[in-house]
Structure formats: structure tokens, C-alpha cells
Design an enzyme around this catalytic site. Structure first.
Site, PDB file in Angstrom:
ATOM      1  N   HIS A 308       0.987  -1.238   0.164  1.00  0.00           N
ATOM      2  CA  HIS A 308      -0.030  -0.021  -0.018  1.00  0.00           C
ATOM      3  C   HIS A 308       0.892   1.195   0.088  1.00  0.00           C
ATOM      4  O   HIS A 308       2.026   1.191   0.793  1.00  0.00           O
ATOM      5  CB  HIS A 308      -0.826   0.115   1.107  1.00  0.00           C
ATOM      6  CG  HIS A 308      -2.195   0.988   1.059  1.00  0.00           C
ATOM      7  ND1 HIS A 308      -1.905   2.223   1.404  1.00  0.00           N
ATOM      8  CD2 HIS A 308      -3.444   0.741   0.678  1.00  0.00           C
ATOM      9  CE1 HIS A 308      -3.201   2.936   0.957  1.00  0.00           C
ATOM     10  NE2 HIS A 308      -3.922   2.070   0.742  1.00  0.00           N
ATOM     11  N   ASP A 365      -7.940  -5.322   0.159  1.00  0.00           N
ATOM     12  CA  ASP A 365      -8.465  -6.317  -0.772  1.00  0.00           C
ATOM     13  C   ASP A 365      -8.111  -7.683  -0.750  1.00  0.00           C
ATOM     14  O   ASP A 365      -8.622  -8.622  -1.326  1.00  0.00           O
ATOM     15  CB  ASP A 365      -8.057  -5.772  -2.227  1.00  0.00           C
ATOM     16  CG  ASP A 365      -8.616  -4.460  -2.805  1.00  0.00           C
ATOM     17  OD1 ASP A 365      -9.740  -4.347  -2.309  1.00  0.00           O
ATOM     18  OD2 ASP A 365      -8.009  -3.704  -3.417  1.00  0.00           O
TER      19      ASP A 365
END
Ligand code: ACO
Length: 431
Positions: A308, A365
Site C-alpha cells: 500500500h 482487498d
């Protein structure tokens, strides 16, 4: 006292730049006047270190894994709130009173239908069309039906009318896109149901059979939507702000955000994760082989759902989803081999120096797809679910921007590295 940062340039000049401090003590150097003062711009490809706005909506501390909407911790909202209440909080800044919430819910209910003509659009897409293509086009197409709501300088009442319509209708557009893809009749909204239940009903009811909404599925969906509701200046939100900064209408701005979300490095990753887990499963379950592929610099393969831009410790959303995933599958008695592969992959990656050194952790996710799969939502609808969840965040960020009297059109600078001036020569002389 105003704080300043000093910048010394290569020609020896030193200039003072104002330092801005946020309510959580984040600091920024304000370079707005840098070019006018010095002729220099800043260069930051991918906006790795650039604040594009000040905002009161979402606070995110990537080092400590903190995420708060309007000051409320994400875990507390997931436990106690509903997606519609969180939507109100994000858009209007405060949790609603009972009366405010009743009025908000009534408006959402009153605006759930789409114009009957829009059904023709769905029917004319080829059967295999990705539902994100349909959703982004349909959201933009809503602007055709509300010509009175496209003014760039809307009254607060018109702005609310546009917000309500898009929030309510997105569920219908998403569910119709799904029904179209499987060749089933559209199911109209049933306004006696709450926001999430109504969506589930439109997705799964079939005329020939009764469909009963499972309260566990409904709660799981609320949780996933709340977790996705905003994430400050990510790729799709920045897109919504950039498009909206030209005073394009809300339908168009949100449609562009949906397109940005679709990419596999952003919201499209949830579909990619599940497809990756399926590939590993089909390949015999050897996740270590895929881990090695992700580490190999000559191989473009990435471990989807890992890493991320902002979280460099852990993604608090992933932590909540992982637990929800375990609880749900246990409640439903589902033994999904993909969950075992996902857990094995996570455990191995978290011990692997490649992932440890680069601070790569599972993101939001990584486990969400396993929950959606258990709920019967097809893989190509995962990113659509993300878009429904992110909608209140996009709206809140757009509203904050257009209501700011100091708003300016978004327009970055560049450093040109191409050819310098040259003279045109006719084609016959070019050899
Ligand atoms: N698998 C393998 N290696 C990775 C991964 C991954 N998933 N993610 C990052 N890396 C490596 C990069 O190759 C790079 O290595 P290097 O320093 O040796 O060159 C290093 O880690 C840093 O990665 P960057 O790509 O520079 O980090 P950036 O902040 O630009 O990208 C991103 C973040 C796009 C999320 C990236 O981690 C990625 O592609 N992850 C997979 C896709 C994904 O899950 N996206 C969803 C993000 S969450 C969301 O949008 C909702």
C-alpha cells in the site's frame, strides 16, 4: 506564531516557506508561491509526497495503522454503525440525529428508481461487458436525466438532490449491470428494505422464487461498505476532485472516479486477488511458488492484495476484514480452500525478508473477495462493490472541494524533458 521552513536554492538564495500543521500535527511546507518567488516548481511523480488539499473528512496514519472518518475510529463504526449512517457522517460532517437520519433515509428511498429508458442501455451491452464499464457509463448517463442538476454553482438544495439521487440509484445501476451479465430479469428496488438489504434483494431475487435476505450477509455487506467508504486522497478520490475542480457535474466526476478505481493497482485488485488465489489452487496450492514469482524482478507478477502506498505497518481495514472472513465462513459452515491458501500466503510473506524490508502487508482487498465469494457475488462484481462503498467518500470529498470558496482548478506543472526548439522540414526531404 507562523512557522516557516527555509529553502536554499542552487544559486545561493534562501527563501522562507510557510509551514502548515494539521489537527493531528501532520506538517506540510506550503509551496504555493514558490514558482512566483523563485521560478522553481516541485517535482513529485506519483504524488508520493504531495498534499493536494486540506481536508476535514478522513484521517489516516499509515505508520500506526490508524483510520478515522470525521474523528471516529473505523473499528468502532464497523461495530456500531450502518453504511447509510456512515455515508451521512462523511458527507455532512456529523453523525445524524434521529430526525436527520429519518429524513435522509426517506430521501434515499424516494429516489431509488431510474428512468425506464435507461433499461435500454443495459440491454444493448454485449453479454460479457465488465460491470465496471457499465456502472461508470450509467452513472455519467444519469446526467442526461437531470439537466436541471448540472449547474456548476448549485444551490445547497440542488447539491443535496444530486447527492441523494446518485447514492440511491448506484445500487440499482450495479444490480441491473449484474442481472444483465447473467441474462436475468431486472429486479426493481423494494423501498421497505434498508439500503443494503434492498441492494442484496435486487442482486439475488429471481421472479420465480422467494429470496430471503440472510441477516449475516447483510451485516457483512454493511461492514465491507463501511470499510471502503473513504480513504482520503487515493487515486480515484483524487480523480473525482480533479475532474470536479473543472466544475464538471457530480455524475461526471463520480463516473471518472469509478474508472480510476477499476485499475488493478487500485480497486480492481480485489478481483485480481481472487483470480490469483484461484490460479494457485488450480496449480496445486503451492503458494510459495507464487511468492517467488512476486519477488523475481524479471517477472511482472505481483502479489495482489499486498502493499500500500500509505500503510507501511498494517492496513487496519485488512485486520477487520480478516476476522470477519473467519467468523462468517465459520457461521455459514463454509470450508473455502482459497481462504487456506490466502492465510498460508500471508503467513509466508510476513516472514519473508523481501516483503518485510519493503513493508508489504495485506491490504483491504486481500480478504474481501473471499467474503464476497461466500455471499455469492461473482468475481467481476467485486470492484463494483468497492465503488458502491467508496461513493459517499467521493461525494464528501467533492462537496468539501466545491464548497470551498478558494477552490481552484487542478492543474499540475511539469518539467519538460523533450526536444528543444527545431524547424519543420517537408516530408520529401526527410529521407
Ligand atoms: N508484490 C511484490 N512486490 C511488491 C508488491 C507486491 N504486491 N507491492 C510492492 N512491491 C515492491 C515493488 O516492486 C517495489 O520493489 P523495489 O523497491 O525493489 O523496486 C517496492 O515493493 C515498493 O513498491 P512500489 O510499487 O514502489 O510502491 P507504491 O506505493 O508505488 O505502490 C501499490 C503501492 C500499487 C499498492 C503496490 O504495492 C501494488 O502494486 N500492490 C498490488 C496491487 C494491490 O493490491 N493494489 C491495491 C492497493 S489498496 C487499494 O487501492 C484499495
Amino acid at each position: 506564531m507562523t512557522k516557516i521552513a527555509k529553502l536554499t536554492l542552487d544559486d545561493g538564495r534562501t527563501i522562507d516557506l510557510p509551514v502548515i500543521e494539521g489537527s493531528e500535527h501532520e506538517k506540510a511546507i506550503d509551496i504555493t508561491k514558490l514558482r512566483a518567488q523563485t521560478g522553481y516548481v516541485t517535482l513529485d511523480s506519483g504524488y508520493m509526497n504531495t498534499g493536494a488539499c486540506t481536508s476535514k473528512i478522513t484521517f489516516l496514519d499509515g505508520e500506526n495503522g490508524i483510520l478515522r472518518y470525521r474523528g471516529y475510529d473505523i473499528a468502532e463504526l464497523c461495530e456500531k454503525s450502518s453504511f447509510l449512517e456512515v455515508s451521512y457522517l462523511l458527507i455532512y460532517g456529523e453523525l445524524p440525529t434521529a430526525d436527520e437520519f429519518k429524513a435522509f433515509r426517506a430521501k434515499i428511498r424516494n429516489h431509488s428508481l431510474i428512468h425506464e429508458d435507461m433499461k435500454n442501455f443495459f440491454n444493448n451491452y454485449p453479454g460479457q461487458t465488465h460491470p465496471m464499464a457499465i456502472l461508470s457509463s450509467m452513472v455519467c448517463s444519469l446526467s442526461a436525466y437531470y439537466p436541471g442538476l448540472l449547474e456548476s454553482d448549485q444551490s445547497p438544495e440542488d447539491r443535496d438532490a444530486t447527492i441523494t439521487r446518485i447514492l440511491s440509484k448506484v445500487r440499482v445501476l450495479a444490480a441491473f449491470a449484474y442481472k444483465r451479465s447473467i441474462g436475468q430479469a431486472f429486479v426493481y428496488p423494494k423501498n421497505s428494505l434498508n439500503y443494503v438489504a434492498n441492494f442484496l434483494n435486487m442482486m439475488f431475487e429471481v421472479p420465480a422464487e422467494d429470496y430471503e435476505i440472510d441477516p449475516v450477509a447483510q451485516r457483512a455487506m454493511e461492514l465491507l461498505l463501511i470499510l471502503h467508504a473513504d480513504h482520503e486522497q487515493n487515486c480515484s478520490t483524487s480523480t473525482v476532485r480533479l475532474v470536479g475542480s473543472s466544475k464538471a457535474n457530480l455524475f461526471a466526476s463520480i463516473s471518472s472516479g469509478i474508472c480510476a478505481l477499476w485499475g488493478p493497482l487500485h480497486g480492481g485488485a480485489n478481483q485480481e486477488v481472487l483470480e490469483m488465489l484461484e490460479d494457485i489452487h488450480k496449480d496445486g496450492g503451492d503458494y510459495k511458488k507464487f511468492l517467488d514469482m512476486a519477488k523475481d524482478k524479471n517477472n511482472p507478477f505481483k502479489l495482489m492484495g499486498f502493499g500500500h502506498r500509505v500503510y507501511k505497518n498494517f492496513d487496519p481495514r485488512a485486520k477487520i476484514i480478516k476476522k470477519a472472513c473467519d467468523d462468517l465462513l465459520a457461521k455459514w459452515g463454509i470450508n473455502d480452500p482459497l481462504l487456506e491458501i490466502a492465510k498460508g500466503l500471508e503467513e509466508a510473506a510476513l516472514k519473508d525478508p523481501y516483503f518485510v524490508e519493503r513493508k508489504l502487508y495485506p491490504n483491504v482487498d486481500f480478504y474481501s473477495g473471499i467474503i464476497y465469494r461466500a455471499m455469492g457475488i461473482p468475481t467481476n462484481m467485486f470492484t463494483v462493490m468497492f465503488a458502491i462503498g467508496r461513493l459517499p467518500g467521493w461525494i464528501a470529498q467533492w462537496k468539501e472541494m466545491v464548497e470551498d470558496p478558494a477552490m481552484k482548478i487542478g492543474r499540475p506543472r511539469q518539467i519538460y524533458t523533450g526536444e528543444t526548439s527545431r524547424t519543420y522540414s517537408p516530408i520529401e526531404r526527410r529521407g
